[in-house]
Scaffold this active site. Sequence first.
Site, PDB file in Angstrom:
ATOM      1  N   GLN A  38       4.118  -7.521  -4.309  1.00 32.42           N
ATOM      2  CA  GLN A  38       3.547  -7.130  -5.611  1.00 32.42           C
ATOM      3  C   GLN A  38       3.972  -5.766  -5.929  1.00 32.42           C
ATOM      4  O   GLN A  38       3.609  -4.838  -5.172  1.00 32.42           O
ATOM      5  CB  GLN A  38       2.145  -7.451  -5.551  1.00 32.42           C
ATOM      6  N   ASN A  85       5.457  -1.029  -3.461  1.00 32.20           N
ATOM      7  CA  ASN A  85       4.692  -2.176  -3.691  1.00 32.20           C
ATOM      8  C   ASN A  85       3.410  -1.646  -4.272  1.00 32.20           C
ATOM      9  O   ASN A  85       2.896  -0.470  -3.982  1.00 32.20           O
ATOM     10  CB  ASN A  85       4.371  -2.698  -2.012  1.00 32.20           C
ATOM     11  N   HIS A  86       2.406  -2.407  -4.664  1.00 34.34           N
ATOM     12  CA  HIS A  86       0.993  -2.418  -5.035  1.00 34.34           C
ATOM     13  C   HIS A  86       0.209  -1.962  -3.690  1.00 34.34           C
ATOM     14  O   HIS A  86       0.393  -2.681  -2.743  1.00 34.34           O
ATOM     15  CB  HIS A  86       0.465  -3.591  -6.033  1.00 34.34           C
ATOM     16  N   GLU A  87      -0.766  -1.043  -4.035  1.00 32.76           N
ATOM     17  CA  GLU A  87      -1.529  -0.714  -2.888  1.00 32.76           C
ATOM     18  C   GLU A  87      -2.271  -2.022  -2.281  1.00 32.76           C
ATOM     19  O   GLU A  87      -2.658  -1.863  -1.016  1.00 32.76           O
ATOM     20  CB  GLU A  87      -2.524   0.603  -3.067  1.00 32.76           C
TER      21      GLU A  87
END
Length: 337
Positions: free
Chosen positions: A165, A229-231
Site C-alpha cells: 500500500q 509504503n503507507h505507515e
Amino acid sequence: MLVVRPSNFVDLTSIERLLNATDARVTTLPKDRDKLSEKIGQSDDAFKSGIDQDGPASFLFVLEDTDKQTLMGTSGIDTEAGGGYPFFNYRMDAVVHASHHLDVSSKVPVLFLSHELTGKTLLRSFAIDPDHKNSDAFDLLSRARLLFMACLPERFHREVIIEIQGIFDDKGECPFWDAVGRHFFGIDFNTADYYCSVKSKTFMSELIPQHPIYVPLLPEVAQGNIGQNHEAANRACQLFYREGFSKTVFIDPFDGGPVLTGELNNLFTLKQVRHKKARPSDVVGGLKYLISNRSLSDFRCTIGTLVDGIGETIRIPENVAEALNVKEGDPIAYAPL
C-alpha cells in the site's frame, strides 16, 4: 483458537464487516457484494480443484477465532498475477541526456508502463482486525499462505510478488495519483481504486498513455512518495523483509507504493518448513510453530507448541490436532513462528 482456513460463502457478511473496519486498502476484495461473492466462488473452485486445475487460480483464506466463531482477517494468493490478463505496474528506470558540445550529462529517472510481472504469483487481499495487528495472529494470517504453497509448490510461479500500500490520506487524497493517473482518467483516487477492485487493472490499458513519464516533471510530494509504503503497511513490510522479500524497480500504478519480490524456495518459511506425520498427544513445553495440515480442499493452519526431533512422526497437542482436522498418522507441515 485462531485458525486460517479457506473462505466460504458463509463468510461473506463477516468479510464485508472486516473491510469496513480495517484501515487497509484491499483492492482485490471489492466492497461490492456481488463481486465479493464472485471472488469467494472463484476461491472455492480453486481449493476444490487443487493441483488438477489448469490456468490461473485465486485462493482466499480467512482467519477465524474458533472459540468465538468470529472472522478476524483475510489473505489470498493468485497463482498468476493478472489472472490471464496484463498486470500493470510502473517500472522505475533512467535515461541519460548528454551533450558533448556543452559538456553536460544528466541521468533522469523515468517511469515506464510495464506488464513484466504478469504471470508471477501474487500475495494479495490481506486485511486484519485492527485489534490484532500487533499479535501473532498477524504472522499466522500472512505466513499461512506460504505453508500452503509449500504443500503445493508446483502450482505456483517460482517468483512471488506483493504490492504494498502506497501513501494517501484519510480523505483519499493520493499525491501520486493526482500527479499522474488523474490527468488521463479524470477521476479521483477513491473512484480509481473502486474500478480497480471491480474491474481489475486491465481498464488502465484503455486510457493510460504508453509514453514514459519523466519523474522530475512531477510535483515534489509525488516524487517523494514513489516507492514508499503507507505507515499502515509497516508491520507487513517488516514481516516480508524477514521472509526474504526485497524491493523491486516496480511500483503500484495507482498510489506509487513499492512492489516486493522473493524467490519461492528461498523464503524463510519454505526453507524452514518440515513435513512429518502427526501424533496427537499431551505436549509440555516446546517452541511456537506455524502448523498446518496437508489438505488442499480443507487446508487448516494454526499456531501451537512442538518439540521437534528425529523420526517421521511428531507429537502435536490434542487441541491443535482437532483444529487442523488431523488424526494419528496424518501428514502435517510446520515452520518456526
